[in-house]
Design an enzyme around this catalytic site. Structure first.
Site, PDB file in Angstrom:
ATOM      1  N   ASN A 140     -27.486-133.678 -61.965  1.00 46.99           N
ATOM      2  CA  ASN A 140     -26.409-132.694 -62.054  1.00 46.99           C
ATOM      3  C   ASN A 140     -25.248-132.995 -61.101  1.00 46.99           C
ATOM      4  O   ASN A 140     -24.116-132.604 -61.375  1.00 46.99           O
ATOM      5  CB  ASN A 140     -27.003-131.307 -61.748  1.00 46.99           C
ATOM      6  CG  ASN A 140     -25.933-130.283 -61.421  1.00 46.99           C
ATOM      7  OD1 ASN A 140     -25.264-129.770 -62.313  1.00 46.99           O
ATOM      8  ND2 ASN A 140     -25.745-130.001 -60.133  1.00 46.99           N
TER       9      ASN A 140
ATOM     10  N   ILE B  29     -16.980-123.929 -67.070  1.00 46.42           N
ATOM     11  CA  ILE B  29     -17.968-123.135 -66.347  1.00 46.42           C
ATOM     12  C   ILE B  29     -17.356-122.695 -65.021  1.00 46.42           C
ATOM     13  O   ILE B  29     -16.820-123.541 -64.269  1.00 46.42           O
ATOM     14  CB  ILE B  29     -19.259-123.967 -66.087  1.00 46.42           C
ATOM     15  CG1 ILE B  29     -19.769-124.639 -67.376  1.00 46.42           C
ATOM     16  CG2 ILE B  29     -20.331-123.075 -65.455  1.00 46.42           C
ATOM     17  CD1 ILE B  29     -20.163-123.703 -68.504  1.00 46.42           C
TER      18      ILE B  29
ATOM     19  N   TYR C 124     -13.130-139.217 -65.095  1.00 50.05           N
ATOM     20  CA  TYR C 124     -14.214-138.239 -65.282  1.00 50.05           C
ATOM     21  C   TYR C 124     -14.773-138.334 -66.697  1.00 50.05           C
ATOM     22  O   TYR C 124     -15.985-138.383 -66.898  1.00 50.05           O
ATOM     23  CB  TYR C 124     -13.657-136.840 -65.009  1.00 50.05           C
ATOM     24  CG  TYR C 124     -14.652-135.705 -65.096  1.00 50.05           C
ATOM     25  CD1 TYR C 124     -15.585-135.481 -64.083  1.00 50.05           C
ATOM     26  CD2 TYR C 124     -14.642-134.829 -66.183  1.00 50.05           C
ATOM     27  CE1 TYR C 124     -16.472-134.419 -64.159  1.00 50.05           C
ATOM     28  CE2 TYR C 124     -15.530-133.766 -66.260  1.00 50.05           C
ATOM     29  CZ  TYR C 124     -16.451-133.563 -65.244  1.00 50.05           C
ATOM     30  OH  TYR C 124     -17.337-132.508 -65.322  1.00 50.05           O
TER      31      TYR C 124
ATOM     32  N   GLY D 190     -27.635-132.406 -56.585  1.00 52.28           N
ATOM     33  CA  GLY D 190     -26.530-131.455 -56.459  1.00 52.28           C
ATOM     34  C   GLY D 190     -26.959-130.016 -56.651  1.00 52.28           C
ATOM     35  O   GLY D 190     -26.393-129.292 -57.478  1.00 52.28           O
TER      36      GLY D 190
ATOM     37  N   SER E  86     -26.896-127.557 -54.272  1.00 48.00           N
ATOM     38  CA  SER E  86     -26.420-126.623 -53.240  1.00 48.00           C
ATOM     39  C   SER E  86     -25.427-125.595 -53.750  1.00 48.00           C
ATOM     40  O   SER E  86     -25.232-124.552 -53.121  1.00 48.00           O
ATOM     41  CB  SER E  86     -25.779-127.417 -52.090  1.00 48.00           C
ATOM     42  OG  SER E  86     -24.894-128.381 -52.606  1.00 48.00           O
ATOM     43  N   ARG E  87     -24.756-125.899 -54.857  1.00 46.16           N
ATOM     44  CA  ARG E  87     -23.725-124.976 -55.353  1.00 46.16           C
ATOM     45  C   ARG E  87     -23.690-124.992 -56.881  1.00 46.16           C
ATOM     46  O   ARG E  87     -24.287-125.859 -57.507  1.00 46.16           O
ATOM     47  CB  ARG E  87     -22.341-125.379 -54.811  1.00 46.16           C
ATOM     48  CG  ARG E  87     -22.215-125.196 -53.322  1.00 46.16           C
ATOM     49  CD  ARG E  87     -20.841-125.618 -52.779  1.00 46.16           C
ATOM     50  NE  ARG E  87     -20.623-127.040 -52.878  1.00 46.16           N
ATOM     51  CZ  ARG E  87     -19.669-127.603 -53.631  1.00 46.16           C
ATOM     52  NH1 ARG E  87     -18.844-126.850 -54.333  1.00 46.16           N
ATOM     53  NH2 ARG E  87     -19.525-128.915 -53.675  1.00 46.16           N
TER      54      ARG E  87
ATOM     55  N   ALA F 111     -14.661-140.824 -68.754  1.00 47.91           N
ATOM     56  CA  ALA F 111     -15.362-142.103 -68.949  1.00 47.91           C
ATOM     57  C   ALA F 111     -16.758-142.049 -68.333  1.00 47.91           C
ATOM     58  O   ALA F 111     -17.751-142.487 -68.941  1.00 47.91           O
ATOM     59  CB  ALA F 111     -14.555-143.238 -68.332  1.00 47.91           C
TER      60      ALA F 111
HETATM   61  P1  NDP Z   1     -19.735-127.779 -57.996  1.00 46.19           P
HETATM   62  O1  NDP Z   1     -18.556-128.503 -57.433  1.00 46.19           O
HETATM   63  O2  NDP Z   1     -19.786-126.299 -57.973  1.00 46.19           O
HETATM   64  O3  NDP Z   1     -21.099-128.345 -57.348  1.00 46.19           O
HETATM   65  C1  NDP Z   1     -21.294-129.723 -57.291  1.00 46.19           C
HETATM   66  C2  NDP Z   1     -22.676-130.011 -56.748  1.00 46.19           C
HETATM   67  O4  NDP Z   1     -22.846-131.443 -56.719  1.00 46.19           O
HETATM   68  C3  NDP Z   1     -22.841-129.517 -55.323  1.00 46.19           C
HETATM   69  O5  NDP Z   1     -24.177-129.143 -55.120  1.00 46.19           O
HETATM   70  C4  NDP Z   1     -22.507-130.762 -54.504  1.00 46.19           C
HETATM   71  O6  NDP Z   1     -23.136-130.834 -53.235  1.00 46.19           O
HETATM   72  C5  NDP Z   1     -23.090-131.834 -55.383  1.00 46.19           C
HETATM   73  N1  NDP Z   1     -22.463-133.135 -55.099  1.00 46.19           N
HETATM   74  C6  NDP Z   1     -21.164-133.471 -55.203  1.00 46.19           C
HETATM   75  N2  NDP Z   1     -20.991-134.744 -54.825  1.00 46.19           N
HETATM   76  C7  NDP Z   1     -22.217-135.207 -54.464  1.00 46.19           C
HETATM   77  C8  NDP Z   1     -22.693-136.441 -53.982  1.00 46.19           C
HETATM   78  N3  NDP Z   1     -21.886-137.485 -53.772  1.00 46.19           N
HETATM   79  N4  NDP Z   1     -24.008-136.558 -53.722  1.00 46.19           N
HETATM   80  C9  NDP Z   1     -24.860-135.518 -53.925  1.00 46.19           C
HETATM   81  N5  NDP Z   1     -24.463-134.321 -54.369  1.00 46.19           N
HETATM   82  C10 NDP Z   1     -23.154-134.172 -54.635  1.00 46.19           C
HETATM   83  O7  NDP Z   1     -19.826-128.310 -59.517  1.00 46.19           O
HETATM   84  P2  NDP Z   1     -20.461-127.651 -60.818  1.00 46.19           P
HETATM   85  O8  NDP Z   1     -21.668-126.899 -60.484  1.00 46.19           O
HETATM   86  O9  NDP Z   1     -19.360-127.016 -61.575  1.00 46.19           O
HETATM   87  O10 NDP Z   1     -20.838-128.990 -61.616  1.00 46.19           O
HETATM   88  C11 NDP Z   1     -22.171-129.477 -61.704  1.00 46.19           C
HETATM   89  C12 NDP Z   1     -22.196-130.558 -62.784  1.00 46.19           C
HETATM   90  O11 NDP Z   1     -21.726-130.007 -64.011  1.00 46.19           O
HETATM   91  C13 NDP Z   1     -21.276-131.734 -62.468  1.00 46.19           C
HETATM   92  O12 NDP Z   1     -21.864-132.938 -62.878  1.00 46.19           O
HETATM   93  C14 NDP Z   1     -20.043-131.434 -63.303  1.00 46.19           C
HETATM   94  O13 NDP Z   1     -19.331-132.592 -63.639  1.00 46.19           O
HETATM   95  C15 NDP Z   1     -20.683-130.793 -64.525  1.00 46.19           C
HETATM   96  N6  NDP Z   1     -19.753-129.976 -65.291  1.00 46.19           N
HETATM   97  C16 NDP Z   1     -19.142-128.874 -64.746  1.00 46.19           C
HETATM   98  C17 NDP Z   1     -18.245-128.139 -65.500  1.00 46.19           C
HETATM   99  C18 NDP Z   1     -17.516-126.945 -64.951  1.00 46.19           C
HETATM  100  O14 NDP Z   1     -16.623-126.434 -65.668  1.00 46.19           O
HETATM  101  N7  NDP Z   1     -17.818-126.444 -63.774  1.00 46.19           N
HETATM  102  C19 NDP Z   1     -17.946-128.489 -66.890  1.00 46.19           C
HETATM  103  C20 NDP Z   1     -18.661-129.656 -67.362  1.00 46.19           C
HETATM  104  C21 NDP Z   1     -19.528-130.349 -66.583  1.00 46.19           C
HETATM  105  P3  NDP Z   1     -22.369-130.324 -51.859  1.00 46.19           P
HETATM  106  O15 NDP Z   1     -22.431-128.829 -51.923  1.00 46.19           O
HETATM  107  O16 NDP Z   1     -23.161-130.844 -50.736  1.00 46.19           O
HETATM  108  O17 NDP Z   1     -20.993-130.851 -51.915  1.00 46.19           O
END
Ligand code: NDP
Length: 246
Positions: free
Chosen positions: A89, A187, A154, A9, A11-12, A156
């Site tokens: 991630n 975040i 989520y 993950g 890309s973003r 769990a």
């Molecule tokens: P974003 O939604 O900004 O980014 C999610 C990333 O995960 C993207 O790169 C996306 O790729 C990738 N992704 C999503 N689904 C898949 C999949 N099925 N296979 C491969 N890649 C996937 O999320 P965040 O950066 O905010 O979150 C990153 C991590 O941090 C997550 O695990 C989230 O649960 C955790 N987190 C975030 C918090 C927050 O407040 N933001 C708080 C606590 C934890 P693509 O661009 O291709 O969709």
């Protein structure tokens, strides 16, 4: 020591910030994405600009699909050589009443947020054990520590990641592999797109350091735990939450 990372993950959001922070710190990074190839290519281009000698490889792979994760790890090893670091991630979130949660909602959440880390850890570990060295960082959430209302699936999955990481740390410590968990708070990434400005202000006010977290706040913690010198830290849950959960 060569320092090659596989990150899911990238890309973003937090993953993208981590790719760039790891590039600045001199790592090569293969990272997955699922739905946003252009965003992934843009992150790779930024990383190459920061570290012209480095290799940065975006790979399309659904974190919730065992075969795709295995193939992505194999592709990363082919391109970079053996992997020393894994960052799990990739994640999705969903806000829904528990009683409205369908079987499909539940299984997709578990597949991406929990099974994905299992597939990636299992795929990279044989190489780390051979090298007698490895750093694994799992991105959980404060909801995995405390439970979040309307985010039961989520919470769990994220609690499962904490159990996975702690147990794996015990199993792999003798092989020179550390496993740690980061539990971010609120975040400011696309994952918070549904929050209004009022929601954000209220969350910032509730947070002891009086602001929301940034992807870079979490990326810095990731780089710290990936470092060779972090070898005496394993099985720990590091909150990056501005004091929201203490
Ligand atoms: P974003 O939604 O900004 O980014 C999610 C990333 O995960 C993207 O790169 C996306 O790729 C990738 N992704 C999503 N689904 C898949 C999949 N099925 N296979 C491969 N890649 C996937 O999320 P965040 O950066 O905010 O979150 C990153 C991590 O941090 C997550 O695990 C989230 O649960 C955790 N987190 C975030 C918090 C927050 O407040 N933001 C708080 C606590 C934890 P693509 O661009 O291709 O969709």
């Amino acid at each position: 020591m060569m320092r090659n990372v596989f990150l899911t993950g990238g890309s973003r959001g937090i993953g993208a910030a981590a790719v760039l922070a790891l590039a600045r710190a001199g790592y090569n990074v293969a990272f997955t994405y699922h739905a946003h190839p252009e965003a992934a290519e843009a992150v790779a281009a930024q990383a190459r600009a920061l570290s012209p000698a480095g290799t940065f490889l975006p790979i399309c792979a659904d974190a919730g699909d065992s075969a795709q994760v295995c193939a992505a790890v194999a592709q990363a090893e082919e391109a970079l050589g053996s992997l020393q670091v894994l960052v799990c991630n990739a994640g999705i979130a969903q806000q829904k009443l528990f009683t409205d949660t369908t079987d499909e909602d539940w299984h997709r959440m578990m597949a991406v947020d929990l099974d994905g880390a299992f597939y990636a850890c299992r795929a990279v570990l044989p190489g780390m054990i051979r090298q007698k060295y490895g750093r694994i960082v799992l991105i959980s959430s404060m909801w995995g520590q405390t439970g979040g209302s309307c985010e039961v699936a989520y919470s769990a999955a994220k609690a499962g990641l904490i159990g996975l990481g702690r147990a794996l740390a015990k199993e792999e410590g003798p092989s020179g592999v550390t496993v740690n968990i980061i539990a971010p708070g609120v975040i400011d990434t696309d994952m918070m797109a549904s929050f209004t400005d009022e929601d954000r202000a209220a969350l910032a006010e509730e947070t002891p350091v009086e602001r929301l977290g940034t992807a870079e706040d979490v990326a810095r913690a990731i780089v710290f735990l990936c470092d060779e010198n972090a070898g005496y830290i394993t099985g720990q849950v590091l909150g990056v939450n501005g004091g929201l959960v203490i």
